[in-house]
Design an enzyme around this catalytic site. Structure first.
Site, mmCIF file in Angstrom:
data_model
loop_
_atom_site.group_PDB
_atom_site.id
_atom_site.type_symbol
_atom_site.label_atom_id
_atom_site.label_comp_id
_atom_site.label_asym_id
_atom_site.label_seq_id
_atom_site.Cartn_x
_atom_site.Cartn_y
_atom_site.Cartn_z
ATOM 1 N N LYS A 109 9.551 -3.053 -5.186
ATOM 2 C CA LYS A 109 8.702 -4.105 -4.647
ATOM 3 C C LYS A 109 8.224 -5.064 -5.731
ATOM 4 C CE LYS A 109 7.092 -0.976 -1.021
ATOM 5 N NZ LYS A 109 7.704 -1.595 0.161
ATOM 6 N N ASP A 157 -0.842 5.871 -5.526
ATOM 7 C CA ASP A 157 0.463 5.321 -5.178
ATOM 8 C C ASP A 157 0.347 3.809 -5.310
ATOM 9 O OD1 ASP A 157 2.748 4.337 -4.010
ATOM 10 O OD2 ASP A 157 2.449 5.298 -2.069
ATOM 11 N N TRP A 183 1.169 4.517 4.716
ATOM 12 C CA TRP A 183 1.702 5.239 3.560
ATOM 13 C C TRP A 183 0.765 6.335 3.102
ATOM 14 C CZ3 TRP A 183 6.569 5.060 3.208
ATOM 15 C CH2 TRP A 183 7.267 3.916 3.585
#
Length: 362
Positions: free
Chosen positions: A197, A173, A103
Site C-alpha cells: 500500500k 498493524d 482488519w
C-alpha cells in the site's frame, strides 16, 4: 507518461512513476551484472547490498532507534495476525485489542486461536466510523500486549495519536499508513506492515520489533513463524522476496528524495484536505463516512444519496480514467486511497470530476 491511470486502488496500490521507470531500466541488466536482480542469489554480494540498504533507509526515514530489529518476511499482514500471538502470548496472559474495523476484527479472530483475547475498546456500536478515544481504552491487568490497527482501509479511519501503554507492549498493524508521517517508534513494541500500500509491491512484509520481545515462544511455533529465526539470520534464513525488497528499497530512496517523512506528511495532508473539503462543501451530496476527528490521510471513504448513484459515479469515473474508487464490497460506498505515491495532480483531477458529477446529478 500521459496515459497513466488515476490510480486510487486500495492495495496493491500506486507506486511512484520514477520508481517504476528506474526498475524498468534496471530490470534486464542490473548494474552491469548481465542479469536481472530477480535471477540473482540472495546470498550474493549484489543482492545483499540492496537488502542492507533497504533496512538502513527504513531505519533512517522512520527514525527507528537502537534496540529494534527490522525484518523482511512473507505472508502479508494476515500472517502477522497469527505470528504476533504465537510469539508474544504467554501463559496466563491475554492478547488485548482495540476493535476499529474490518482488519482489527480479523486480527482478533486469529488471536483467538492461540489463547485469551480481550477487546480493550471498540467502535463497533458506531459502525466503526471512528477511532475510540484514549480514555475509552481499558487495558486488562494480564495483557501481553495491546494491538491497534493504525489505519482502517475499509472504513477510512486512522489513529491521530496512540495510547501510552506503559509496560504493556503496543503492537500496531501499519500496513496502510506506514511512513505516511513521522512517528515516535519507541512507543511501540512491534510494528508490522504489508508493503503493497505505501512501501512497495506485494510480497514482502515489514516487521519492526523491539529486541527484548524476540525470544522463545511459549507455544510450539514452526521455525519460519518465529521472529527469532528471521532476526538471527538478517531475514535471510530462506529465500526472501528479493524483487519486492528491491522495489521497496527504490520507494524508500524516493521518499528520501521527497524530503523524508515530514515532507511526505505535508503532501499527504494537502491531498486529504482537498478531498475532504470537496466532500464537506458539497451540501450533503457527498457524505464522508468517518467522523471528522478520525478521518484517514490514506483512505477517504464517502457515500452518495443512493446505491444507484454510487454505481453511476463508479462507472463514469472509470470511463474517465479513474481506477479503484468503488468502496470495499463489505461496506459499499466509494473510497479514494491516496497513499504516499498518489500525486496531488490525481487528487485535483478527482475533485474536478466530483464537482462535474454533482453538477450533472445534484
Amino acid at each position: 507518461m500521459t496515459n497513466r491511470a488515476y490510480n486510487f486502488n486500495a492495495g496493491p496500490a500506486a507506486l511512484p512513476l520514477e520508481v517504476l521507470q528506474q526498475a524498468q531500466e534496471q530490470f534486464v541488466n542490473y548494474e552491469g551484472s548481465g542479469m536481472s536482480l530477480m535471477e540473482m542469489s540472495h546470498r550474493g554480494a549484489i543482492y545483499e547490498g540492496v537488502h542492507q540498504q533497504a533496512e538502513a533507509l527504513l531505519r533512517e526515514l522512520f527514525g527507528i532507534p537502537e534496540g529494534y530489529k527490522v525484518l523482511f518476511v512473507q505472508g502479508g499482514a494476515s500472517t502477522q495476525f497469527a505470528m504476533v500471538p504465537m510469539n508474544l502470548l504467554q501463559p496466563g496472559k491475554a492478547a488485548s485489542f482495540v476493535a476499529t474495523g474490518s482488519w482489527a476484527t480479523k486480527a482478533i479472530q486469529e488471536a483467538k486461536l492461540f489463547g485469551e483475547t480481550v477487546v480493550a475498546a471498540s467502535s463497533e456500536a458506531d459502525k466503526y466510523n471512528r477511532i475510540p478515544s484514549l480514555a475509552e481504552i481499558a487495558i486488562p491487568d494480564n495483557a501481553a500486549y495491546l494491538h491497534v490497527t493504525s489505519n482502517e482501509t475499509i472504513e477510512g479511519t486512522q489513529w491521530a495519536e496512540y495510547p501510552d501503554t506503559g509496560s504493556v507492549p503496543l503492537v500496531a498493524d501499519m500496513s496502510s499508513d506506514i511512513l505516511c508521517r513521522p512517528l515516535d517508534i519507541s512507543k511501540f513494541g512491534l510494528i508490522y506492515a504489508g508493503a503493497q500500500k505505501n512501501l512497495g509491491p506485494s510480497g514482502v512484509t515489514i516487521v519492526i520489533v523491539r529486541e527484548d520481545l524476540i525470544g522463545t515462544p511459549s507455544l510450539t511455533v514452526p521455525t519460519m513463524l518465529r521472529y527469532s529465526t528471521h532476526a538471527k539470520n538478517d531475514s535471510l534464513y530462506n529465500t526472501p522476496p528479493t524483487f519486492a525488497i528491491y522495489m521497496t528499497n527504490l520507494v524508500l530512496q524516493w521518499v528520501k528524495a521527497q524530503g523524508g517523512a515530514a515532507a511526505i506528511e505535508q503532501a499527504n495532508r494537502e491531498k486529504a484536505e482537498l478531498l475532504y473539503r470537496t466532500i464537506d462543501e458539497s451540501g450533503d451530496f457527498y457524505r464522508g463516512f468517518a467522523q471528522k476527528d478520525s478521518r484517514s490521510l490514506m483512505n477517504v471513504t464517502f457515500r452518495l444519496g443512493s446505491e444507484e448513484l454510487e454505481k453511476k459515479f463508479a462507472k463514469e469515473s472509470e470511463a474517465e480514467g479513474f481506477v479503484g474508487l468503488k468502496g470495499h464490497r463489505s461496506v459499499g460506498g466509494l473510497r479514494a486511497s491516496i497513499y504516499n505515491a498518489v500525486p496531488l495532480s490525481s487528487v485535483r483531477a478527482l475533485v474536478d470530476f466530483m464537482a462535474e458529477f454533482q453538477r450533472r446529478n445534484g
